[in-house]
Design an enzyme around this catalytic site. Structure first.
Site, short mmCIF file in Angstrom:
data_model
loop_
_atom_site.label_atom_id
_atom_site.label_comp_id
_atom_site.label_asym_id
_atom_site.label_seq_id
_atom_site.Cartn_x
_atom_site.Cartn_y
_atom_site.Cartn_z
N LYS A 1 0.85 -1.19 0.00
CA LYS A 1 0.00 0.00 0.00
C LYS A 1 0.88 1.23 0.00
CE LYS A 1 -4.49 0.78 0.33
NZ LYS A 1 -5.53 -0.15 -0.07
N GLY B 1 -21.13 6.28 2.98
CA GLY B 1 -20.13 6.62 1.95
C GLY B 1 -20.77 6.57 0.59
N GLY C 1 -19.13 7.58 -2.31
CA GLY C 1 -18.07 7.77 -3.32
C GLY C 1 -18.26 6.72 -4.40
N ASN C 2 -17.17 6.36 -5.07
CA ASN C 2 -17.25 5.41 -6.17
C ASN C 2 -17.94 4.10 -5.75
OD1 ASN C 2 -16.01 2.98 -7.55
ND2 ASN C 2 -15.51 4.59 -9.01
N ALA C 3 -17.40 3.43 -4.73
CA ALA C 3 -17.92 2.11 -4.36
C ALA C 3 -19.35 2.21 -3.81
CB ALA C 3 -17.00 1.46 -3.33
N GLY C 4 -19.59 3.16 -2.91
CA GLY C 4 -20.90 3.29 -2.28
C GLY C 4 -22.00 3.62 -3.27
N1 GLU Z 1 -7.31 0.21 -3.42
C1 GLU Z 1 -8.04 -0.97 -3.77
C2 GLU Z 1 -8.09 -1.93 -2.59
O1 GLU Z 1 -7.91 -1.55 -1.45
C3 GLU Z 1 -7.55 -1.61 -5.06
C4 GLU Z 1 -6.12 -2.05 -5.05
C5 GLU Z 1 -5.59 -2.49 -6.41
O2 GLU Z 1 -6.34 -2.49 -7.36
O3 GLU Z 1 -4.41 -2.83 -6.45
O4 GLU Z 1 -8.36 -3.08 -2.74
#
Ligand code: GLU
Length: 435
Positions: free
Chosen positions: A106, A218, A220-223
């Site tokens: 990350k 939330g 945003g995109n996912a929500g």
């Molecule tokens: N940020 C996203 C996650 O937490 C996607 C990570 C990615 O696609 O490498 O799963």
């Protein structure tokens, strides 16, 4: 009281419980509790007023036993080393749960990106990727978007990397724009993956999705995307919120309308309220109430979807949760203490490492397309995503059944066993070289 533990302590608490269940050796436990590399740079970039700004940034490469490190980059004031380490560990678990050939990593920059202009954001993103350019690459570590980062930022990063290294690298980074090596379906992948899991779960547990009452924290995109999928499937979205608060309606909300008003006004409440002043007549006419983010979590509903921040369901509010199912679209929304309380209450929690793994799964498809020069159709992406999500859910469910575990415990078991297997055959555990 919110959990006094750091984000990393919380992630480790789930991992340590897994080590005990699986009776791992000391060497295996150490390998799985320690990031392999921590990159930390104070990066400088130019502000529009000509002054330089310096900010702390990180890339934590947690484990690459199963393949190149993989994971997003977030821009957030709270993205400190503890948080980035925790999220990197969760990525290693997540890629193993869905069995794609990656490890976990990350990235984080400790900054509030909402205070930057677009050109400042570009200079910051280029400076960040330059600082880690020698430690990432398509076979080494493949970044992606996360909180407050997006396809445009991924494009700047790929461009900067290609210029610096004099290479063509469509497989360096995922979550890119479609015009510069992105994959169809990546934008909706996290929500789509979570939706597939809910569809499967609905076959086993009431309620039917058609009648389900859903609250989403939330937008945003996912929500917002999962709200659309669920609405189309006939579910009733009874509550939604964003960082400025939320709205509730027992007759159900229309996510298309909310998205439209959120775009226009900046918040999900924007159609009813200007700041703290709300149009009570309009609210009454739409049978809608204004609620806080804390209220949203306690909504009387069948399915609760935390899709924003981590550590929102804690020992403080877990006992008052009324949902029967929690789908963790955010990373780390339930604290370990809350997890125990929810288990006792019989609430089914679909953990982040499975529930939101659709994002990294389509990132994997994007990486494969980048390496092969092939372009998949939207149908192929959707079909393959569904196949992987259902297989992963099956694996987790079978493990849960076999050992009488929650879905989180089972998902961690499945993932840790896969990583340990890879470490063993590579000779990291008992080999002469170790690691
Ligand atoms: N940020 C996203 C996650 O937490 C996607 C990570 C990615 O696609 O490498 O799963």
């Amino acid at each position: 009281m919110p959990s006094p533990l750091t984000s990393f302590d919380r992630a480790m608490s789930f991992l340590r419980a897994t080590f005990d269940r699986l009776k791992l050796s000391t060497k295996e436990k150490t390998l799985l509790s320690t990031p392999q590399h921590i990159l930390h740079h104070n990066i400088s970039f130019k502000l529009d007023n000509g002054k330089m700004m310096k900010v702390p940034s990180y890339r934590v490469q947690f484990n690459n036993a199963r393949g190149p490190y993989k994971g997003g980059i977030r821009y957030h004031l709270e993205a400190d080393i503890e948080e980035v380490k925790a999220l990197a560990a969760l990525m290693a678990i997540k890629t193993a749960v869905v069995n794609i050939p990656f490890g976990g990593a990350k990235g984080g920059i400790q900054i509030d990106p909402k205070k930057l202009s677009s050109s400042e954001l570009e200079r910051l993103s280029r400076a960040y990727i330059l600082s880690i350019a020698n430690d990432i690459g398509p076979d080494i570590d493949v970044p992606a978007p996360d909180v407050n980062t997006n396809p445009q930022i991924m494009a700047w990063m790929r461009d900067e990397y290609e210029k610096t290294k004099h290479v063509y690298a469509p497989d360096l980074i995922t979550g890119k724009p479609l015009s510069y090596g992105g994959s169809l379906g990546r934008d909706k992948a996290t929500a789509r993956g979570g939706f597939f899991i809910l569809q499967e779960l609905a076959k086993l547990e009431p309620p039917n999705l058609r009648n389900a009452r859903v609250a989403i924290q939330g937008f945003g995109n996912a929500g917002s995307e999962i709200a659309m999928f669920l609405h189309d499937a006939g579910a009733q979205i009874v509550a939604v919120s964003d960082s400025q608060g939320g709205i509730y309606s027992y007759v159900g909300l229309d996510p298309i309308r909310i998205e439209k008003y959120k775009k226009e006004t900046g918040s999900v409440r924007g159609q009813y309220c200007k700041g703290s002043v709300c149009d009570l007549k309009r609210l009454k006419m739409d049978a809608t109430e204004v609620i806080s983010n804390d209220d949203l979590l306690l909504t009387d509903c069948d399915i609760l979807i935390p899709a924003a921040l981590d550590n929102v369901i804690t020992a403080k509010n877990a006992k008052n949760i009324r949902a029967k199912i929690i789908l963790e679209l955010a990373n780390g929304p339930v604290s370990p203490e809350a997890d125990v309380i929810l288990k006792k209450k019989g609430v089914i929690v679909v953990p982040d490492v499975l529930a939101n793994a659709g994002g990294v799964t389509v990132s994997y498809f994007e990486w494969v397309q980048g390496r092969s020069g092939d372009q998949w159709t939207a149908e192929k992406v959707d079909r393959e995503l569904k196949r992987i999500m259902l297989q992963s859910f099956d694996d987790v469910r079978a493990e849960a059944k076999r050992n009488d575990l929650t879905y989180r415990e089972a998902a961690f078991n499945v993932a840790v066993l896969r990583i340990v297997d890879a470490m063993r055959v590579r000779g990291w555990v008992n080999g002469t070289k170790g690691k």
